[in-house]
Design a protein around this motif. Structure first.
Motif, PDB file in Angstrom:
ATOM      1  N   VAL A   1      40.513  30.033  45.764  1.00  0.00           N
ATOM      2  CA  VAL A   1      39.040  30.018  45.874  1.00  0.00           C
ATOM      3  C   VAL A   1      38.473  31.052  46.368  1.00  0.00           C
ATOM      4  N   TYR A   2      38.964  31.945  47.515  1.00  0.00           N
ATOM      5  CA  TYR A   2      38.280  33.117  47.847  1.00  0.00           C
ATOM      6  C   TYR A   2      38.510  34.103  46.847  1.00  0.00           C
ATOM      7  N   ASN A   3      39.653  34.077  46.046  1.00  0.00           N
ATOM      8  CA  ASN A   3      39.549  35.211  44.839  1.00  0.00           C
ATOM      9  C   ASN A   3      38.547  34.848  44.084  1.00  0.00           C
ATOM     10  N   LYS A   4      38.406  33.710  43.479  1.00  0.00           N
ATOM     11  CA  LYS A   4      37.230  33.382  42.560  1.00  0.00           C
ATOM     12  C   LYS A   4      35.936  33.985  42.766  1.00  0.00           C
ATOM     13  N   TYR A   5      35.677  33.526  44.164  1.00  0.00           N
ATOM     14  CA  TYR A   5      34.215  33.757  44.598  1.00  0.00           C
ATOM     15  C   TYR A   5      34.086  35.280  44.797  1.00  0.00           C
ATOM     16  N   MET A   6      35.123  35.698  45.365  1.00  0.00           N
ATOM     17  CA  MET A   6      35.182  37.193  45.577  1.00  0.00           C
ATOM     18  C   MET A   6      34.897  38.094  44.313  1.00  0.00           C
ATOM     19  N   ARG A   7      35.545  37.694  43.493  1.00  0.00           N
ATOM     20  CA  ARG A   7      35.662  38.166  42.176  1.00  0.00           C
ATOM     21  C   ARG A   7      34.050  38.137  41.274  1.00  0.00           C
TER      22      ARG A   7
END
Lengths: 311, 311, 343
Positions: free
Chosen positions: A188-194
């Motif tokens: 989830v963090y990866n997705k939003y940060m991307r």
């Protein structure tokens, strides 16, 4: 800034007050008499005593004021109706730290891995590793943590015997729950940060920085990172509150005596006062974390920090 | 005049006056497609999204038509066939009470998907009404609704759902209501934002200056304007609700027997994980595949609606 | 005027890969800039003027933009910038060639103090220490006439008005005293009253520092007082070039003519009809074979649609790409200005 914080704290307290009030009346108005099952077999006099003990002989509104008074003056969250003598305060004191230990480890891992990963995939957008991580990411987001837990229990613990299947007390007991809980969050963090980084990369001021002669590394450090972190900060707040026990599922699967599993148990037991107490505790954490997020937001985003001092 | 021409021998008729070319100067670059045909054209190009769509249709078809083909009843217990591995007769095997898992997964899936759809519909109805009211009325109504939305948006979601289902009884109705009551905020903000944007448009301002009933005009333009965002939100929120229900049922706070859902099935399978992992495997894989399919479709759709996001 | 070509672009072609096809945004542009002079590139939006100047800076998006053209060169002090790698380019950007952009509202980093944004190029290029860079930044802020510079230096962009932000952008661009300043529509996003101030500021700083300026704009009015020379661009090509006087008083290309006549002038008492441009510029995915302006040109001849026009020179600095100057051209109703010979 100070005024801004005061305002946020005030809103937080208001939210908290509304949650407590709503929860209290919802539970008080719940169908069925919470005490009925317990006192069914007793003679009328004994029933009366018990009702009096829990204050159930008084009207709801009066009970509400008594409860609020106790909560504010002594910090008393209430006493279990199912297990006489056991207070919500005891349960919180005994179980919350266990949830917190797992929660903190998990949060640090999720943020520590997810955010750099999101930044990296955004900067290498369109490259092979970006595609691979994205597909893996979607799969991880689509998999509930209890599925990860089951997979880990079956393969790592049962087949390979690398860690205990469940239990609590030793360091090795952390392995599976932490893993199962962390994976989805990283995604989830990866997705939003991307996503956040990609939108910052396309901003005009990144072109300005490049036109100034900044090299890629400096652009990332000085211009992209801070701006793309702003929306992520809002996500971290509720996650901080979650440290203490939004992991009901994980705690239950791995038989961890945390607050989350106790909460679920209280709900299934229809232990109304206990549910009320723990809910309020969660709500407090939640509101506190929202305030922290607002302050963090102010630090990251000067529009809030400075506007706060000037007005 | 210094003309540095290479060939002076151009035929005279080439210098005939032709003037403005109406066709060429008002050229249309591409065959004109309607907005939705264009969206569909871009969506079709996205292989992953198309795959997601096929998968989604396949899952829904299986869940609703599957039991017709398996010819079994989801409640029928046959103690002679307990815990069978998948085989020609029992495609997904049988559970610890000798029930056909395939049929149960289909029935559970109907409930899970139904809950996903119902929650989304309720969420949209509440959200749109609130958003439209706030956007159209403005003033204190807008203020009140948006403050309330902020409050609801700040509530700890899972805890509120737990409390609501606990006090309303654990029916599908209660689960749907609880989950949609805590999730309409996004839709409300979106609808309000769109209305405010429409209000700014010149022809609407002009119409209102002429004393026309602008509410009708705005509402007529609202749907075509928001259709795209709504479709993305729908595909993204359905798996969210399926997830939410799965977690609730998994910890025993959701659907109760004899009713079932993917979460409830997975919860039952958890106990048999070590020796009969297939009981847990099938409901889990269905949850993962369903959310995966919806995610792919949602991603593809939002890309197709906004081609700028592609690069 | 000194006669040293600071910058020279030869046969520049730029194309973009988009989902709809390959857009040929710039198709064979040649231009040059001399020390301390102002060159204006004028044209409608989408004519390739911004792409041209961004390719000088190497600021085009790497994934989509392709720079090509036989013998294409962007020479800066005899070095071909097109052959430079990222590292060498970043040493040029901000140090030797700087750029200011159209929208000052979005061109500044919202989370970085103005002072730090100005100091950054000094730190990057001159290895200045934080304190020194800050002093320099303060000097720059004063130079671009920002009041209360001591206070403003620690403020963030959102505390600045549009005009002040553009001043700050100029301060950033000029911090390292570059030889070339590229201003891409620097005043389009600003109020009319502020526009003049900003142009005045650029002009005075340019004189002071002998900076070469490339001014990109669609606004001919802006150019009149500012530019030494003008290149008129249309559909990715330069259609006419000349000194400012030549372009304004003696336009030779029907497009330039149309541009000038489409601007109403208060001082114009002659009852000359306003010239309105019909139609839209051509689709650069399928650029026209002939003169790109032909479909919109009321004087167009058959040859205009078939063959690109070649240059006709009207003097050492003035040239135009139009078939009307061919001896065989049908010039019966063409305005005299377009045709008359200049001695």
């Amino acid at each position: 800034m100070a005024k801004f914080i005061v305002k946020r704290v005030f809103y937080g307290l208001l939210t908290l007050f509304l949650i407590i009030t709503a929860t209290f009346f919802l539970i008080a108005g719940a169908p069925g008499d919470p005490i009925a099952a317990k006192v069914e077999q007793m003679p009328d006099r004994a029933q009366e005593v018990i009702r009096k003990k829990y204050g159930l002989d008084k009207p709801v509104v009066e009970r509400y004021f008594i409860y609020m008074k106790n909560l504010i003056t002594t910090g008393d969250f209430g006493e279990s109706i199912i297990y006489t003598g056991k207070s919500a305060n005891d349960v919180i004191k005994a179980n919350a730290p266990i949830s917190a230990k797992i929660g903190i480890i998990v949060l640090v891992l999720q943020v520590g891995i997810g955010i750099p990963l999101g930044l990296g995939t955004a900067l290498g957008r369109g490259k092979m590793y970006d595609h691979m991580i994205r597909v893996g990411n979607v799969l991880c987001i689509c998999t509930p943590s209890f599925v990860f837990a089951a997979l880990l229990q079956y393969f790592l613990a049962f087949k390979l015997k690398l860690a205990p299947v469940f239990g609590w007390g030793q360091p090795k007991h952390y392995i599976l729950p932490v893993l199962a809980y962390t994976i989805g969050g990283i995604a989830v963090y990866n997705k939003y940060m991307r996503g956040s980084t990609l939108s910052v990369i396309n901003e005009d001021y990144i072109v300005t920085a490049k036109a100034k002669g900044c090299k890629k590394g400096r652009i990332v450090r000085k211009h992209i990172l801070r701006n793309s972190m702003i929306p992520i900060v809002t996500m971290i707040g509720p996650a901080v509150a979650g440290i203490f026990g939004s992991s009901f599922v994980i705690e239950r699967i791995f038989a961890i005596p945390g607050l989350g599993s106790y909460y679920v148990k209280a709900v299934s037991d229809n232990d109304y006062t206990m549910v009320l107490g723990i809910t309020i505790f969660y709500a407090m954490l939640y509101v506190a974390s929202l305030i922290i997020v607002d302050i963090l937001y102010g630090i990251v985003d000067p529009r809030i920090k400075v506007a706060g001092t000037e007005k | 005049m210094d003309t540095a021409r290479t060939d002076m021998v151009v035929a005279d008729e080439m210098f005939q006056r032709v003037g403005i070319d109406e066709e060429l100067s008002e050229h249309l670059d591409k065959p004109s497609l309607t907005y939705w045909a264009d969206v569909w054209r871009r969506f079709r190009k996205d292989k992953l999204a198309l795959f997601g769509l096929v998968l989604m249709v396949a899952i829904i078809a299986t869940v609703f038509l599957g039991p017709l083909f398996s010819g079994k009843d989801y409640k029928y217990m046959d103690s002679s066939v307990k815990n069978l591995r998948p085989n020609a007769q029992y495609w997904f095997g049988t559970d610890d009470m000798g029930r056909d898992i395939f049929t149960r997964v289909c029935y559970g899936g109907r409930i899970s998907i139904l809950i996903g759809f119902l929650c989304t519909i309720v969420m949209f109805v509440i959200g749109s009404l609130m958003g439209a009211l706030a956007g159209l009325k403005g003033g204190w109504v807008d203020n009140l609704i948006m403050r309330f939305a902020e409050f609801v948006g700040n509530l700890p979601y899972l805890i509120i759902v737990v409390i609501l289902t606990m006090t309303m009884g654990r029916s599908i109705f209660a689960i749907v209501l609880a989950m949609s009551l805590t999730s309409w905020v996004g839709t409300c903000r979106m609808v309000r934002g769109q209305i405010l944007q429409l209000k700014e448009l010149d022809y609407i301002e002009a119409a209102s200056a002429l004393g026309a009933n602008t509410t009708r005009i705005i509402l007529r333009h609202l749907l075509p304007n928001t259709m795209g965002i709504i479709m993305v939100q729908v595909t993204m929120s359905i798996p969210g609700f399926i997830f939410g229900e799965a977690f609730l049922s998994y910890v025993g706070l959701g659907i109760r027997p004899p009713g079932t859902s993917w979460g409830a099935l997975a919860s039952a399978g958890q106990a048999r994980l070590m020796f009969h992992p297939h009981i847990l495997f099938f409901p889990c894989i269905m949850i993962v595949l369903t959310t995966f399919a919806f995610h792919l479709v949602g991603d593809g759709l939002s890309d197709a609606l906004d081609p700028k996001l592609r690069e | 005027m000194k006669n040293s070509k600071l910058l020279e672009i030869k046969n520049l072609h730029v194309s973009f890969t988009t989902y709809a096809g390959i857009v040929r945004a710039v198709r064979g542009v040649d231009l040059y800039l001399e020390e301390g002079e102002t060159l204006a590139i004028v044209g409608e939006s989408g004519c390739g003027k911004t792409v041209t100047v961004k390719s000088i800076m190497g600021l085009l998006p790497e994934e989509q933009a392709v720079i090509s053209g036989e013998g294409a060169q962007i020479n800066f002090h005899e070095h071909n910038l097109l052959a430079f790698d990222e590292d060498r380019m970043s040493a040029i950007r901000g140090m030797h060639i700087s750029m200011i952009f159209q929208d000052p509202m979005t061109s500044l980093n919202p989370t970085m103090k103005i002072g730090d944004q100005i100091a950054e190029s000094l730190i990057v290029h001159k290895g200045a220490s934080g304190r020194l860079a800050r002093q320099e930044a303060l000097k720059m802020l004063r130079l671009v006439n920002i009041p209360n510079a001591e206070e403003r230096i620690d403020q963030y962009p959102f505390q600045f008005s549009g005009g002040m932000r553009q001043r700050a952008m100029i301060a950033i661009a000029l911090a390292c005293d570059p030889e070339i300043l590229i201003a891409d529509e620097p005043t389009t996003a600003l109020d009319v009253t502020i526009q003049a101030q900003i142009m005045e500021l650029i002009k005075s700083l340019q004189r002071e520092r002998n900076t070469g300026v490339i001014l990109v704009t669609h606004d001919l009015g802006l150019v009149a007082s500012m530019a030494d020379r003008i290149n008129v661009m249309y559909a990715g090509q330069i259609v006419e070039r000349g000194t400012t006087d030549e372009i304004f008083y003696d336009p030779k290309h029907p497009y330039t003519f149309a541009l000038l006549r489409s601007v109403p002038k208060l001082s114009d008492h002659k009852q000359e009809a306003l010239y309105s441009l019909v139609g839209t510029p051509p689709d650069l995915i399928k650029p026209p074979v002939g003169c790109p302006f032909a479909p919109r040109c009321r004087f167009a001849m058959r040859i205009c649609r078939d063959r690109p026009a070649e240059a006709t020179h009207f003097g050492p600095s003035h040239s135009s790409y139009c078939w009307l100057h061919h001896p065989k051209a049908n010039t019966s109703d063409v305005p005299e200005t377009l045709l008359k010979e200049v001695v």
